[in-house]
Design a protein around this motif. Structure first.
Motif, PDB file in Angstrom:
ATOM      1  N   PHE A  26       0.960  -1.375  -0.043  1.00 28.59           N
ATOM      2  CA  PHE A  26       0.036   0.005   0.010  1.00 28.59           C
ATOM      3  C   PHE A  26       0.903   1.299  -0.086  1.00 28.59           C
ATOM      4  O   PHE A  26       2.010   1.212   0.476  1.00 28.59           O
ATOM      5  N   ARG A  27       0.310   2.317  -0.525  1.00 24.38           N
ATOM      6  CA  ARG A  27       1.031   3.762  -0.385  1.00 24.38           C
ATOM      7  C   ARG A  27       0.055   4.576   0.442  1.00 24.38           C
ATOM      8  O   ARG A  27      -0.972   4.443   0.408  1.00 24.38           O
ATOM      9  N   LEU A  28       0.750   5.039   1.413  1.00 23.91           N
ATOM     10  CA  LEU A  28      -0.169   5.951   2.351  1.00 23.91           C
ATOM     11  C   LEU A  28       0.078   7.509   2.137  1.00 23.91           C
ATOM     12  O   LEU A  28       1.111   7.961   1.990  1.00 23.91           O
ATOM     13  N   GLU A  29      -0.960   8.133   1.904  1.00 22.77           N
ATOM     14  CA  GLU A  29      -1.040   9.589   1.822  1.00 22.77           C
ATOM     15  C   GLU A  29      -2.060  10.251   2.638  1.00 22.77           C
ATOM     16  O   GLU A  29      -3.275  10.132   2.203  1.00 22.77           O
ATOM     17  N   GLY A  30      -1.713  10.795   3.692  1.00 27.71           N
ATOM     18  CA  GLY A  30      -2.722  11.271   4.742  1.00 27.71           C
ATOM     19  C   GLY A  30      -3.481  10.017   5.173  1.00 27.71           C
ATOM     20  O   GLY A  30      -3.111   8.962   5.553  1.00 27.71           O
ATOM     21  N   ALA A  31      -4.828  10.275   5.028  1.00 29.87           N
ATOM     22  CA  ALA A  31      -5.656   9.241   5.486  1.00 29.87           C
ATOM     23  C   ALA A  31      -5.884   8.286   4.525  1.00 29.87           C
ATOM     24  O   ALA A  31      -6.546   7.106   4.899  1.00 29.87           O
ATOM     25  N   ALA A  32      -5.716   8.533   3.190  1.00 27.60           N
ATOM     26  CA  ALA A  32      -5.748   7.553   2.417  1.00 27.60           C
ATOM     27  C   ALA A  32      -4.740   6.342   2.095  1.00 27.60           C
ATOM     28  O   ALA A  32      -3.278   6.648   2.547  1.00 27.60           O
ATOM     29  N   ARG A  33      -5.139   5.027   2.007  1.00 23.43           N
ATOM     30  CA  ARG A  33      -4.315   4.116   1.835  1.00 23.43           C
ATOM     31  C   ARG A  33      -4.611   3.238   0.600  1.00 23.43           C
ATOM     32  O   ARG A  33      -5.821   2.646   0.449  1.00 23.43           O
ATOM     33  N   THR A  34      -3.820   3.357  -0.446  1.00 20.69           N
ATOM     34  CA  THR A  34      -4.127   2.925  -1.935  1.00 20.69           C
ATOM     35  C   THR A  34      -3.207   1.362  -1.999  1.00 20.69           C
ATOM     36  O   THR A  34      -2.142   1.414  -1.741  1.00 20.69           O
TER      37      THR A  34
END
Length: 118
Positions: A26-34
């Motif tokens: 996963f890549r995490l950006e702020g609260a987003a988890r992709t």
């Protein structure tokens, strides 16, 4: 030189590479988890190719999630329910996109460790 990301898993309970363990990246950006990738390890405990290769590596925070309970259940080990370790997340940062990051997992049903390899 373009950097990359790789991993491998060693089964310390049975003293062998962890063949067939599911790993999610996963890549995490702020609260987003992709979710970027979902793979299975091979007979050497490695993925068939880099998780992120060459120019695709971006600076940021990533997470590898290893399905430890599923792997040991498939291997036929008698596990308590609930299992002590289920999914093992390893969250790490990538700062240098020109470097290679190797994030291995050494694991048993009751413990794990990791480090930044090369």
């Amino acid at each position: 030189m373009a950097g990359g990301l790789s991993t491998h898993v060693l089964d310390t309970a049975r003293g062998c590479p962890a063949d067939g363990m599911r790993i999610e990246l996963f890549r995490l950006e702020g609260a987003a988890r992709t979710l970027l990738k979902s793979v299975l390890t091979n007979k050497d405990g490695r993925t068939g190719e880099a998780l992120i290769a060459g120019g695709e590596l971006q600076a940021g925070v990533y997470e590898l999630v290893f399905d430890v309970a599923g792997y040991f259940a498939d291997a036929g080990l008698a596990l308590s329910q609930p299992t002590f370790l289920g999914s093992v997340p390893i969250r790490f940062g990538i700062a240098d996109t020109g470097a290679h990051y190797h994030v291995p997992l050494l694991v048993s049903p009751w413990s794990y460790s990791t480090y930044r390899g090369s």
